[in-house]
Design a protein around this motif. Structure first.
Motif, PDB file in Angstrom:
ATOM      1  N   SER A  67       0.845  -1.200   0.000  1.00  0.00           N
ATOM      2  CA  SER A  67       0.000   0.000   0.000  1.00  0.00           C
ATOM      3  C   SER A  67       0.879   1.248   0.000  1.00  0.00           C
ATOM      4  O   SER A  67       2.094   1.164   0.258  1.00  0.00           O
ATOM      5  N   GLY A  68       0.244   2.381  -0.229  1.00  0.00           N
ATOM      6  CA  GLY A  68       0.958   3.657  -0.138  1.00  0.00           C
ATOM      7  C   GLY A  68       1.386   3.944   1.288  1.00  0.00           C
ATOM      8  O   GLY A  68       2.435   4.538   1.533  1.00  0.00           O
ATOM      9  N   THR A  69       0.562   3.509   2.232  1.00  0.00           N
ATOM     10  CA  THR A  69       0.892   3.708   3.653  1.00  0.00           C
ATOM     11  C   THR A  69       2.196   2.987   3.979  1.00  0.00           C
ATOM     12  O   THR A  69       3.104   3.556   4.596  1.00  0.00           O
ATOM     13  N   ALA A  94      -4.291  12.820   3.873  1.00  0.00           N
ATOM     14  CA  ALA A  94      -4.930  11.572   4.297  1.00  0.00           C
ATOM     15  C   ALA A  94      -4.225  11.086   5.571  1.00  0.00           C
ATOM     16  O   ALA A  94      -3.024  11.315   5.733  1.00  0.00           O
ATOM     17  N   PRO A  96      -2.923   8.320   6.400  1.00  0.00           N
ATOM     18  CA  PRO A  96      -1.694   7.519   6.269  1.00  0.00           C
ATOM     19  C   PRO A  96      -0.398   8.310   6.202  1.00  0.00           C
ATOM     20  O   PRO A  96       0.642   7.787   6.623  1.00  0.00           O
ATOM     21  N   ASP A 165       5.253  12.320  -0.754  1.00  0.00           N
ATOM     22  CA  ASP A 165       4.020  11.541  -0.703  1.00  0.00           C
ATOM     23  C   ASP A 165       3.308  11.754  -2.036  1.00  0.00           C
ATOM     24  O   ASP A 165       2.659  12.780  -2.269  1.00  0.00           O
ATOM     25  N   ALA A 167       1.039   9.676  -3.322  1.00  0.00           N
ATOM     26  CA  ALA A 167      -0.132   8.794  -3.413  1.00  0.00           C
ATOM     27  C   ALA A 167      -1.162   9.342  -4.404  1.00  0.00           C
ATOM     28  O   ALA A 167      -1.842   8.581  -5.085  1.00  0.00           O
ATOM     29  N   GLN A 168      -1.256  10.675  -4.483  1.00  0.00           N
ATOM     30  CA  GLN A 168      -2.297  11.264  -5.334  1.00  0.00           C
ATOM     31  C   GLN A 168      -1.725  11.848  -6.626  1.00  0.00           C
ATOM     32  O   GLN A 168      -2.457  12.498  -7.371  1.00  0.00           O
ATOM     33  N   SER A 189       0.786   5.271  -4.087  1.00  0.00           N
ATOM     34  CA  SER A 189      -0.309   4.356  -3.762  1.00  0.00           C
ATOM     35  C   SER A 189      -0.994   3.941  -5.059  1.00  0.00           C
ATOM     36  O   SER A 189      -1.163   4.767  -5.960  1.00  0.00           O
ATOM     37  N   LYS A 194      -6.942   5.829  -7.250  1.00  0.00           N
ATOM     38  CA  LYS A 194      -5.828   6.698  -7.667  1.00  0.00           C
ATOM     39  C   LYS A 194      -5.709   6.785  -9.187  1.00  0.00           C
ATOM     40  O   LYS A 194      -6.249   5.947  -9.907  1.00  0.00           O
TER      41      LYS A 194
END
Ligand SMILES: Cc1ncc(COP(=O)(O)O)c(C=O)c1O
Length: 372
Positions: A67-69, A94, A96, A165, A167-168, A189, A194
């Protein structure tokens, strides 16, 4: 059948179903190929995808994780973050981003955001730096990169690491360079919503640094580099072959999907500018990937409820800044002034945007908003 018809009148903020229908044959062929291969976890499909995605982001190494986390946590562990180290980031993100810091027993230090692009306000970073500061995690929120010219300058001056980060922000650019190419390590992520979304959980760490790559690779597998022998305490965070193979296919569509997202954003921009919503901006150095189309209005709930009555579903990311959450207040050492973050959390919301959003649905959203 009835259910499908009922759902087709609804306009969701995001949906994968139309994309799945379009690519069903390819995806099911991939699933079959992987299932027939005899390998299900961390094998050829994962390493192919790691290579392709590292290249796509101008990096030398990719380490696929669950996961991205986990990508964030392993990146932090790889730079040696330890108890009570301080990591500078934002509170408008987020959970995470911050849970990864706390999982390393480190402390999140929040900096306020800009009021126009909602990204980390780089002018406020230096005043938070002290001996304990180890790294900055800029969040490329909503699909747009933070100001890396400034962040790089600061990290160099104080010898701090940068963990992006992303993720997005898969597919976004800053000064024509890909998101994920500015950090010492960057975390992505592949959660289904996404821009590069899979059909389950997934994430990746990318880096140009051999040492970090080797360490991240160990840490995703209990700190093992040979079977059943752990050299360092790690975690279990593996990427499945089937997800990696599908993501490799999705990667071939990423650029064209972002063009579609950008077209939708442009249509929103042109058709919503006459009412009193505050629309998103694209910074001059950025190529925004429009993971989310985030607008602002002081009467957010009234608009959202009105849209809901018309079968249009919005999202709020995020209604609660992390520093205001019960789960995190104990980990916050100093409550910085986060006025912009707090004000925006009460006003922002996201309109439907995804590559397969039809022009008919888009027109409906615009018409209903303009009627409000
Ligand atoms: C900004 C941000 N960081 C990190 C993550 C974590 O990614 P994942 O859901 O894959 O663990 C997400 C996704 O929700 C995110 O939006």
């Amino acid at each position: 059948m009835k259910k499908l018809k009922k759902n087709s009148s609804k306009i969701f903020v995001w949906s994968y179903l139309e994309g799945y229908k379009k690519n069903k044959k390819n995806i099911l062929d991939i699933v079959d190929r992987v299932f027939e291969s005899g390998n299900l976890i961390l094998s050829k499909e994962v390493s192919n995808f790691e290579k392709n995605f590292a290249t796509f982001t101008n990096n030398s190494y990719g380490i696929g994780v669950n996961s991205g986390t986990d990508a964030l946590q392993i990146a932090l562990m790889s730079i040696g973050v330890k108890k009570d180290d301080e990591i500078i980031t934002v509170s408008n993100t987020a959970v995470p981003t911050v849970s990864a810091i706390v999982s390393c027993n480190a402390r999140p230090i929040f900096v306020d955001i800009n009021k126009d692009d909602y990204l980390i306000n780089t002018a406020l970073i230096e005043e938070q730096i002290n001996k304990k500061t180890k790294a900055i995690i800029p969040v490329n929120l909503y699909g747009q990169s933070a100001n890396y010219d400034e962040i790089k300058k600061i990290s160099k001056k104080y010898n701090l690491k940068i963990i992006e980060d992303c993720a997005q922000s898969s597919g976004a650019l800053y000064k024509k360079k890909p998101s994920g190419s500015f950090g010492d390590l960057s975390a992505f992520s592949f959660y289904p919503t996404k821009n590069l979304g899979g059909y389950g959980d997934g994430g990746m760490i990318v880096t140009k640094n051999y040492k970090y790559a080797q360490l991240s690779m160990k840490l995703r597998k209990y700190g093992m580099s040979k079977l059943y022998y752990s050299e360092k305490h790690g975690i279990n965070s593996r990427l499945d072959e089937v997800h990696a193979a599908i993501l490799n296919f999705q990667l071939t569509k990423l650029k064209s999907n972002i063009i579609k997202r950008r077209k939708i954003a442009k249509i929103y921009n042109e058709n919503l500018k006459k009412n009193n919503l505050i629309l998103p901006i694209e910074n001059k150095n950025n190529y925004h990937s429009y993971y989310a189309y985030v607008v602002r209005h002081p009467q957010r709930s009234r608009i959202i409820n009105y849209l809901l009555k018309n079968n249009i579903f919005c999202n709020i990311s995020y209604p609660f800044p992390i520093h205001s959450m019960k789960g995190y207040t104990n980990f916050i050492k100093k409550r910085n002034d986060l006025k912009v973050t707090e004000k925006l959390s009460k006003e922002i919301f996201s309109l439907p945007i995804y590559p397969e959003l039809t022009s008919e649905k888009l027109e409906k959203v615009i018409k209903i908003i303009n009627k409000f």
